[in-house]
Scaffold this motif. Structure first.
Motif, short mmCIF file in Angstrom:
data_model
loop_
_atom_site.label_atom_id
_atom_site.label_comp_id
_atom_site.label_asym_id
_atom_site.label_seq_id
_atom_site.Cartn_x
_atom_site.Cartn_y
_atom_site.Cartn_z
N LEU A 54 41.66 34.67 31.26
CA LEU A 54 42.25 33.72 32.21
C LEU A 54 41.22 33.33 33.26
CD1 LEU A 54 45.05 32.40 32.94
CD2 LEU A 54 45.25 34.20 34.66
N PRO A 55 40.94 32.03 33.44
CA PRO A 55 39.93 31.64 34.42
C PRO A 55 40.42 31.89 35.85
CG PRO A 55 41.02 29.70 33.53
CD PRO A 55 41.51 30.88 32.73
N THR A 56 39.48 32.12 36.72
CA THR A 56 39.78 32.44 38.11
C THR A 56 40.65 31.38 38.78
OG1 THR A 56 37.67 33.62 38.25
CG2 THR A 56 38.72 33.03 40.34
N GLY A 57 40.40 30.12 38.43
CA GLY A 57 41.13 29.04 39.07
C GLY A 57 42.64 29.13 38.88
N ARG A 58 43.08 29.66 37.76
CA ARG A 58 44.52 29.78 37.52
C ARG A 58 45.14 30.83 38.44
NH1 ARG A 58 46.58 25.51 34.74
NH2 ARG A 58 48.15 26.76 33.63
N ILE A 59 44.40 31.87 38.76
CA ILE A 59 44.91 32.87 39.71
C ILE A 59 44.92 32.27 41.11
CG2 ILE A 59 44.62 35.22 40.61
CD1 ILE A 59 43.07 35.84 38.03
N ASP A 60 43.89 31.47 41.42
CA ASP A 60 43.89 30.75 42.70
C ASP A 60 45.12 29.87 42.82
OD1 ASP A 60 41.45 31.93 43.24
OD2 ASP A 60 40.26 30.17 42.70
N ASN A 61 45.48 29.19 41.72
CA ASN A 61 46.69 28.36 41.71
C ASN A 61 47.93 29.18 42.08
OD1 ASN A 61 45.52 26.36 38.97
ND2 ASN A 61 45.93 25.63 41.04
N ALA A 62 48.04 30.36 41.50
CA ALA A 62 49.22 31.19 41.75
C ALA A 62 49.28 31.64 43.21
CB ALA A 62 49.19 32.40 40.82
N ALA B 213 44.06 21.28 39.37
CA ALA B 213 43.09 22.15 38.70
C ALA B 213 42.07 22.65 39.71
CB ALA B 213 42.41 21.39 37.57
N ILE B 214 41.78 23.93 39.68
CA ILE B 214 40.82 24.53 40.61
C ILE B 214 39.64 25.06 39.81
CG2 ILE B 214 40.42 26.36 42.30
CD1 ILE B 214 43.35 26.23 43.03
N LYS B 215 38.45 24.59 40.17
CA LYS B 215 37.24 25.07 39.52
C LYS B 215 36.67 26.21 40.35
CE LYS B 215 34.08 24.80 36.27
NZ LYS B 215 34.44 25.06 34.86
N ALA B 216 36.60 27.39 39.80
CA ALA B 216 36.14 28.56 40.54
C ALA B 216 35.05 29.27 39.76
CB ALA B 216 37.31 29.50 40.80
N SER B 217 34.25 30.03 40.47
CA SER B 217 33.14 30.76 39.84
C SER B 217 33.47 32.24 39.77
CB SER B 217 31.85 30.57 40.66
OG SER B 217 31.52 29.21 40.75
N ASP B 218 32.87 32.91 38.78
CA ASP B 218 33.01 34.35 38.69
C ASP B 218 32.08 35.03 39.69
OD1 ASP B 218 34.92 34.70 36.49
OD2 ASP B 218 33.38 33.71 35.28
N VAL B 219 32.30 36.31 39.92
CA VAL B 219 31.46 37.08 40.83
C VAL B 219 30.02 37.08 40.30
CG1 VAL B 219 31.03 39.38 41.75
CG2 VAL B 219 33.37 38.52 41.58
N LYS B 220 29.07 36.83 41.20
CA LYS B 220 27.67 36.79 40.79
C LYS B 220 27.25 38.14 40.19
CE LYS B 220 23.05 35.66 42.52
NZ LYS B 220 22.25 35.29 43.72
N GLY B 221 26.63 38.08 39.05
CA GLY B 221 26.18 39.30 38.38
C GLY B 221 27.18 39.87 37.40
N CYS B 222 28.44 39.42 37.45
CA CYS B 222 29.46 39.92 36.53
C CYS B 222 29.22 39.31 35.14
CB CYS B 222 30.85 39.55 37.03
SG CYS B 222 32.18 39.95 35.87
N GLU B 223 29.19 40.16 34.13
CA GLU B 223 28.89 39.71 32.77
C GLU B 223 30.16 39.53 31.92
OE1 GLU B 223 26.17 38.64 31.86
OE2 GLU B 223 24.52 39.62 32.90
N CYS B 224 31.32 39.50 32.56
CA CYS B 224 32.56 39.34 31.80
C CYS B 224 32.52 38.13 30.85
CB CYS B 224 33.77 39.22 32.73
SG CYS B 224 34.47 40.81 33.21
N PRO B 225 32.07 36.96 31.30
CA PRO B 225 32.07 35.81 30.39
C PRO B 225 31.27 36.06 29.10
CG PRO B 225 31.79 35.06 32.65
CD PRO B 225 31.68 36.56 32.68
#
Length: 382
Positions: free
Chosen positions: A69-77, A309-321
């Protein structure tokens, strides 16, 4: 316990390990992607990787709905709770997934937001019935497995005339994700797939047949117990050795070729394909998610509240993607076990009970990777 104990037998696991060792071609390397996080946790919880020959490698796939789930969807919630003062209902796994600006649903709850953990869509409906003066939004998430309960909830809300219940739909689809992994600009080398089990109990094994033929990749629908995983690995290895690229079903105690037709009809009545949907790690994938059909629009939170729609970035250095598309493994992430722990997760893969990073942490792979052994050894029954 029936259907559990017999799939955790140590002596059978050793027999399967022997069969795999005799079957593998020592001249080749086998890269098998287990699609589901449930497979990943079974592999590490029971030490399955340690029973494999050195040339059989498991690659962890994106089969964790919370993780993708992309970060932007949690931001929406979180916006829904803050700006519209709704009661937001969601499953526990989602509560601690990082959102933008170091927020999460649990932090929003601590700050006063009315966010409630539920075990089912029926819990969310009950909350709506008990609070007729409040808007109640169910944060629907999951692969095909959890789509029927969402469809049931929408139909129940319509039948009861509930005007204060809606669904924030984030259901995603398995075959589209598998295609996206193989169509990536820099595709990961994968020889075959351990296909999802619970998902396939709904959609059946038929949807993978075209995929296996088109991409020339064998697929074995695999259960979540350790012997399921080992038997499925053996079936994949046999296919690869023979040059076959077919769909086989190891999880025949729950999966048929056509799946659950009643559940499929129910989902088709309420939900429809989205033109595209963003996946963490995989980007925008066409026809890879579901939304509520126009005839049920009054129960669609995205229409009721006009959520942008919210475009958000993952935490810098996180390799989840990269981990979610199989390009990296958790131990390749510098944050794992340092600043990223279950108590302080930097990415979704550490939060979810199906996440690959959570599996590495829970079963000691972070601390014992250099030794190549699980601290739990072979945690199977005699």
């Amino acid at each position: 316990m029936k259907y559990i104990d017999e799939f955790r037998q140590r002596d059978v696991a050793q027999q399967l390990a022997g069969a795999i060792a005799q079957t593998v071609d020592p001249a080749r390397h086998y890269r098998l992607m287990e699609f589901c996080g449930g497979h990943t946790h079974a592999i590490f919880r029971y030490g399955v990787q340690d029973l494999m020959p050195a040339n059989v490698e498991f690659i962890h796939g994106p089969g964790c709905p919370v993780c993708v789930l992309p970060t932007g969807r949690i931001d929406n919630a979180i916006q829904l709770v803050r700006e519209h003062e709704v009661i937001l209902c969601t499953y526990a796994d989602l509560m601690r997934v990082p959102a933008s600006e170091r927020q999460s649903l649990i932090k929003a709850k601590a700050a006063g937001g009315d966010i409630r953990m539920v075990y089912s869509t029926q819990d969310a409906l009950n909350i709506a019935r008990d609070n007729p003066d409040r808007q109640v939004v169910f944060f629907a998430i999951g692969f095909e497995t959890t789509t029927p309960p969402t469809a049931v909830a929408v139909k129940q809300a319509q039948a009861e005339g509930l005007k204060n219940f809606s669904v924030f739909c984030n259901h995603v689809l398995t075959p589209a994700a598998m295609q996206a992994i193989l169509n990536a600009p820099e595709p990961v080398q994968i020889d075959g797939f351990l296909g999802p089990s619970h998902v396939s109990s709904v959609i059946g094994s038929r949807p993978y047949e075209t995929f296996a033929e088109q991409y020339a990749k064998p697929i074995v629908i695999a259960g979540f117990e350790p012997l399921d995983v080992m038997q499925s690995a053996l079936m994949l290895i046999r296919q690869l050795n023979a040059g076959r690229r077919q769909v086989e079903n190891e999880y025949s105690r729950a999966v048929t070729r056509d799946g659950n037709s009643k559940a499929q009809a129910l989902v088709a009545e309420v939900l429809e394909l989205r033109p595209q949907f963003e996946w963490r790690g995989l980007g925008l994938i066409p026809d890879s998610a579901l939304r509520i059909k126009p005839q049920y629009a009054e129960f669609d939170a995205e229409r009721r509240f006009a959520m942008p729609a919210i475009k958000a970035s993952d935490v810098k250095g996180c390799e989840c993607p990269a981990i979610l598309r199989g390009a990296k493994k958790p131990q390749d992430c510098k944050l794992l076990g340092t600043v990223c722990t279950p108590e302080n997760p930097m990415g979704s893969c550490m939060v979810s009970s199906e996440g690959a990073c959570a599996a590495y942490w829970s079963y000691g792979r972070v601390r014992n990777h250099s030794a190549g052994k699980s601290p739990n050894g072979l945690a199977l029954s005699n």
